[in-house]
Scaffold this motif. Structure first.
Motif, PDB file in Angstrom:
ATOM      1  N   HIS A   8      64.634  24.957  48.507  1.00 30.15           N
ATOM      2  CA  HIS A   8      63.880  26.082  47.953  1.00 30.15           C
ATOM      3  C   HIS A   8      63.506  25.773  46.515  1.00 30.15           C
ATOM      4  N   HIS A   9      62.222  25.961  46.185  1.00 31.53           N
ATOM      5  CA  HIS A   9      61.782  25.689  44.815  1.00 31.53           C
ATOM      6  C   HIS A   9      60.565  26.555  44.497  1.00 31.53           C
ATOM      7  N   ARG A  10      60.512  27.044  43.260  1.00 30.88           N
ATOM      8  CA  ARG A  10      59.400  27.893  42.831  1.00 30.88           C
ATOM      9  C   ARG A  10      58.190  27.098  42.337  1.00 30.88           C
ATOM     10  N   ARG A  11      58.395  25.871  41.892  1.00 35.84           N
ATOM     11  CA  ARG A  11      57.297  25.065  41.347  1.00 35.84           C
ATOM     12  C   ARG A  11      56.420  24.554  42.489  1.00 35.84           C
ATOM     13  N   PRO A  12      55.098  24.541  42.358  1.00 37.27           N
ATOM     14  CA  PRO A  12      54.239  24.098  43.460  1.00 37.27           C
ATOM     15  C   PRO A  12      54.263  22.579  43.649  1.00 37.27           C
ATOM     16  N   PHE A  13      53.844  22.167  44.845  1.00 34.85           N
ATOM     17  CA  PHE A  13      53.709  20.754  45.150  1.00 34.85           C
ATOM     18  C   PHE A  13      52.440  20.171  44.523  1.00 34.85           C
ATOM     19  N   HIS A  14      52.533  18.911  44.111  1.00 33.38           N
ATOM     20  CA  HIS A  14      51.349  18.144  43.751  1.00 33.38           C
ATOM     21  C   HIS A  14      50.705  17.701  45.068  1.00 33.38           C
ATOM     22  N   PRO A  15      49.442  18.047  45.326  1.00 33.82           N
ATOM     23  CA  PRO A  15      48.866  17.802  46.663  1.00 33.82           C
ATOM     24  C   PRO A  15      48.867  16.330  47.075  1.00 33.82           C
ATOM     25  N   GLU A  16      48.525  15.420  46.171  1.00 37.42           N
ATOM     26  CA  GLU A  16      48.457  14.006  46.547  1.00 37.42           C
ATOM     27  C   GLU A  16      49.837  13.434  46.826  1.00 37.42           C
ATOM     28  N   ARG A  17      50.824  13.761  46.010  1.00 37.94           N
ATOM     29  CA  ARG A  17      52.156  13.202  46.230  1.00 37.94           C
ATOM     30  C   ARG A  17      52.788  13.751  47.507  1.00 37.94           C
ATOM     31  N   LEU A  18      52.583  15.025  47.759  1.00 39.72           N
ATOM     32  CA  LEU A  18      53.121  15.586  49.004  1.00 39.72           C
ATOM     33  C   LEU A  18      52.436  14.958  50.212  1.00 39.72           C
ATOM     34  N   GLU A  68      54.541  11.638  56.187  1.00 38.02           N
ATOM     35  CA  GLU A  68      55.114  10.909  57.320  1.00 38.02           C
ATOM     36  C   GLU A  68      56.621  10.792  57.184  1.00 38.02           C
ATOM     37  N   ASP A  69      57.089  10.429  56.002  1.00 38.61           N
ATOM     38  CA  ASP A  69      58.538  10.301  55.791  1.00 38.61           C
ATOM     39  C   ASP A  69      59.241  11.640  55.951  1.00 38.61           C
ATOM     40  N   LEU A  70      58.630  12.707  55.457  1.00 37.53           N
ATOM     41  CA  LEU A  70      59.247  14.031  55.558  1.00 37.53           C
ATOM     42  C   LEU A  70      59.280  14.519  57.005  1.00 37.53           C
ATOM     43  N   THR A  71      58.214  14.245  57.740  1.00 41.35           N
ATOM     44  CA  THR A  71      58.131  14.696  59.125  1.00 41.35           C
ATOM     45  C   THR A  71      59.169  13.991  59.998  1.00 41.35           C
ATOM     46  N   CYS A  72      59.388  12.710  59.739  1.00 46.79           N
ATOM     47  CA  CYS A  72      60.311  11.923  60.557  1.00 46.79           C
ATOM     48  C   CYS A  72      61.764  12.015  60.081  1.00 46.79           C
ATOM     49  N   ALA A  73      61.999  12.740  58.993  1.00 42.15           N
ATOM     50  CA  ALA A  73      63.347  12.811  58.422  1.00 42.15           C
ATOM     51  C   ALA A  73      64.293  13.669  59.243  1.00 42.15           C
ATOM     52  N   VAL A 119      63.109  24.050  55.654  1.00 43.49           N
ATOM     53  CA  VAL A 119      64.417  23.866  56.283  1.00 43.49           C
ATOM     54  C   VAL A 119      64.335  22.683  57.243  1.00 43.49           C
ATOM     55  N   PHE A 120      65.279  21.756  57.112  1.00 43.70           N
ATOM     56  CA  PHE A 120      65.322  20.547  57.930  1.00 43.70           C
ATOM     57  C   PHE A 120      66.656  20.511  58.673  1.00 43.70           C
ATOM     58  N   THR A 121      66.599  20.339  60.004  1.00 47.75           N
ATOM     59  CA  THR A 121      67.806  20.304  60.826  1.00 47.75           C
ATOM     60  C   THR A 121      67.800  19.059  61.686  1.00 47.75           C
ATOM     61  N   SER A 122      68.916  18.309  61.669  1.00 46.16           N
ATOM     62  CA  SER A 122      68.958  17.082  62.457  1.00 46.16           C
ATOM     63  C   SER A 122      70.357  16.480  62.443  1.00 46.16           C
ATOM     64  N   PRO A 123      70.703  15.736  63.485  1.00 43.84           N
ATOM     65  CA  PRO A 123      71.868  14.858  63.372  1.00 43.84           C
ATOM     66  C   PRO A 123      71.558  13.757  62.351  1.00 43.84           C
ATOM     67  N   GLY A 127      68.731  12.038  50.137  1.00 36.96           N
ATOM     68  CA  GLY A 127      67.458  11.325  50.103  1.00 36.96           C
ATOM     69  C   GLY A 127      66.281  12.241  50.355  1.00 36.96           C
ATOM     70  N   LEU A 128      66.464  13.174  51.289  1.00 39.32           N
ATOM     71  CA  LEU A 128      65.398  14.116  51.619  1.00 39.32           C
ATOM     72  C   LEU A 128      65.116  15.054  50.449  1.00 39.32           C
ATOM     73  N   ALA A 129      66.158  15.585  49.838  1.00 41.32           N
ATOM     74  CA  ALA A 129      65.976  16.469  48.690  1.00 41.32           C
ATOM     75  C   ALA A 129      65.305  15.733  47.533  1.00 41.32           C
ATOM     76  N   HIS A 130      65.684  14.478  47.317  1.00 41.27           N
ATOM     77  CA  HIS A 130      65.070  13.689  46.243  1.00 41.27           C
ATOM     78  C   HIS A 130      63.587  13.477  46.528  1.00 41.27           C
ATOM     79  N   LEU A 131      63.238  13.174  47.763  1.00 35.84           N
ATOM     80  CA  LEU A 131      61.836  12.969  48.121  1.00 35.84           C
ATOM     81  C   LEU A 131      61.023  14.247  47.920  1.00 35.84           C
ATOM     82  N   LEU A 132      61.566  15.368  48.335  1.00 37.31           N
ATOM     83  CA  LEU A 132      60.874  16.643  48.142  1.00 37.31           C
ATOM     84  C   LEU A 132      60.689  16.945  46.656  1.00 37.31           C
ATOM     85  N   ASP A 133      61.744  16.742  45.881  1.00 38.25           N
ATOM     86  CA  ASP A 133      61.659  16.990  44.436  1.00 38.25           C
ATOM     87  C   ASP A 133      60.565  16.141  43.789  1.00 38.25           C
ATOM     88  N   SER A 134      60.420  14.914  44.273  1.00 39.08           N
ATOM     89  CA  SER A 134      59.443  13.999  43.675  1.00 39.08           C
ATOM     90  C   SER A 134      58.002  14.412  43.962  1.00 39.08           C
TER      91      SER A 134
END
Length: 392
Positions: A256-266, A271-276, A347-351, A357-364
């Motif tokens: 959860h974050h209040r700051r918006p995403f940068h469109p190009e970086r997101l 692909e990495d976020l979808t497959c995570a 929200v990401f759910t998975s074995p 790593g996922l949180a770091h990627l989202l933050d970036s």
């Protein structure tokens, strides 16, 4: 006694049939109405009505606009109204064909003036991960409900699972603790009721004919269902998303974050976020589209991003009266003095989820401090990387 309708669905056919058999055995005066869409290639949908003793009647209805699911919709309510005229029928169990989604059918039934008493999705825990990971088109596996059906096995299964407040969970020797934990984390608010694959209990004795049903599943089938509340629970603006969890090798990350995403970086990270994760969903906002509430919906290695209308903070005060109360309440609970209800809630759910790593990627992918300080006018000058994905 007035007729009530329980909707039972799910892509796990053996589990669905076991759930239906349990209801027939345990609810006196129950019948099952089923439309078989597998016959659509021949131009018709086959309807059957049966009780615990066997087939009562059968019929066919032609396709509507080359759409088997449309034929089901048009035939469903008239058949249920016919059953309602039979005083001996207490509960109509609508057993959905494999890929039919319960939300649409529950809304059709309610709009027809009938009472939906429950929506139940039947699940085999051992099949949850394989189905969530199956990116095949329904058409390629013979489960499309119309010639234009572009859904996949994974996204269809996810919606079937997450809409129902009751999950009928089949006994599965192949299922382990990880499978059961994945099911629990994907839909933590659902009532999970174990069912078996064996022969259901025998018929009720005459003295029991009008007493309470004997099994937990039967009681759940008559418990009541709110179509509007169920729809609100799926809307990305106020969805009841899973919470943080980590057990038996399965994790759920709530980011959860209040700051918006940068469109190009997101966009570059999609692909990495979808497959995570096996499943991810939620809502987010892009710096160049500050008024658009965007829906994130991923399963089976594929991501769907859609507009879900404006954020409430982008609406004039007069328009708030047109917004459902549940959405206004959800926005008020997390209102930000500057951004209102705008937020990223994914929200990401998975074995074997790489939470850090996922949180770091989202933050970036968020705006940097410098980009954020430049203000909204500067944000809207950023390249619109999502134009193609959103079909602008």
């Amino acid at each position: 006694m007035s007729l009530t309708v329980a909707v039972v669905g799910g892509l796990h056919g053996d589990a669905r049939k076991a759930a239906v058999a349990r209801l027939l055995a345990d609810v006196p005066g129950s019948v099952v109405l089923h439309h078989d869409l597998a016959t659509a290639a021949a131009g018709t949908v086959v309807r059957t009505v049966r009780d615990r003793t066997g087939l009562l009647n059968t019929g066919e209805t032609p396709l509507v606009n080359d759409c088997a699911c449309c034929a089901l919709r048009e035939d469903l309510v008239p058949e249920l109204l016919r059953l309602a005229d039979d005083a001996a029928v207490r509960l109509a169990v609508v057993e959905l064909w494999d890929s039919v989604e319960p939300k649409a059918m529950a809304e059709v039934i309610t709009a027809g003036g009938l009472t939906v008493s429950s929506v139940i999705t039947a699940v085999d825990p051992a099949l949850v991960l394989p189905y969530l990971g199956n990116g095949d088109d329904l058409a390629d596996v013979g489960l499309a409900a119309a010639a234009t059906d572009q859904r996949t096995v994974a996204d269809t299964f996810a919606r079937q699972l997450e809409y129902a407040p009751v999950l009928a969970v089949a006994e599965s020797p192949e299922a382990d603790d990880e499978d059961r934990e994945l099911l629990a984390q994907l839909h933590p608010t659902a009532r999970r009721i174990p069912i078996g694959h064996g022969t259901p209990a025998g018929p009720a004795a005459p003295s029991e004919a009008h007493t309470c049903p004997r099994s937990p599943l039967a009681r759940a089938a008559l418990a009541g269902f709110d179509v509007e509340a169920a729809a609100a629970a799926q809307h990305p603006a106020c969805a009841l998303l899973p919470v943080e969890a980590d057990d038996h090798g399965v994790s759920t990350l709530v980011w959860h974050h209040r700051r918006p995403f940068h469109p190009e970086r997101l966009y570059a990270a999609l692909e990495d976020l979808t497959c995570a994760a096996a499943r991810s969903r939620g809502r987010f906002w892009l710096a160049d589209r500050p008024d658009a509430l965007l829906h994130w919906d991923a399963a089976g290695g594929a991501l769907c991003v859609e507009r879900a209308g404006p954020w409430l903070a982008a609406l004039p005060d007069a328009a708030w009266e047109l917004v459902p109360p549940v959405r206004r309440a959800a926005a008020a609970l997390a209102w930000h003095p500057e951004h209102g209800d705008r937020c990223n809630h994914l929200v990401f759910t998975s074995p074997a989820l790489d939470r850090d790593g996922l949180a770091h990627l989202l933050d970036s992918c968020l705006l940097t401090d410098t980009e954020y300080a430049a203000g909204r006018e500067a944000w809207q000058q950023l390249p619109s990387a999502f134009d193609t994905l959103l079909e602008v």
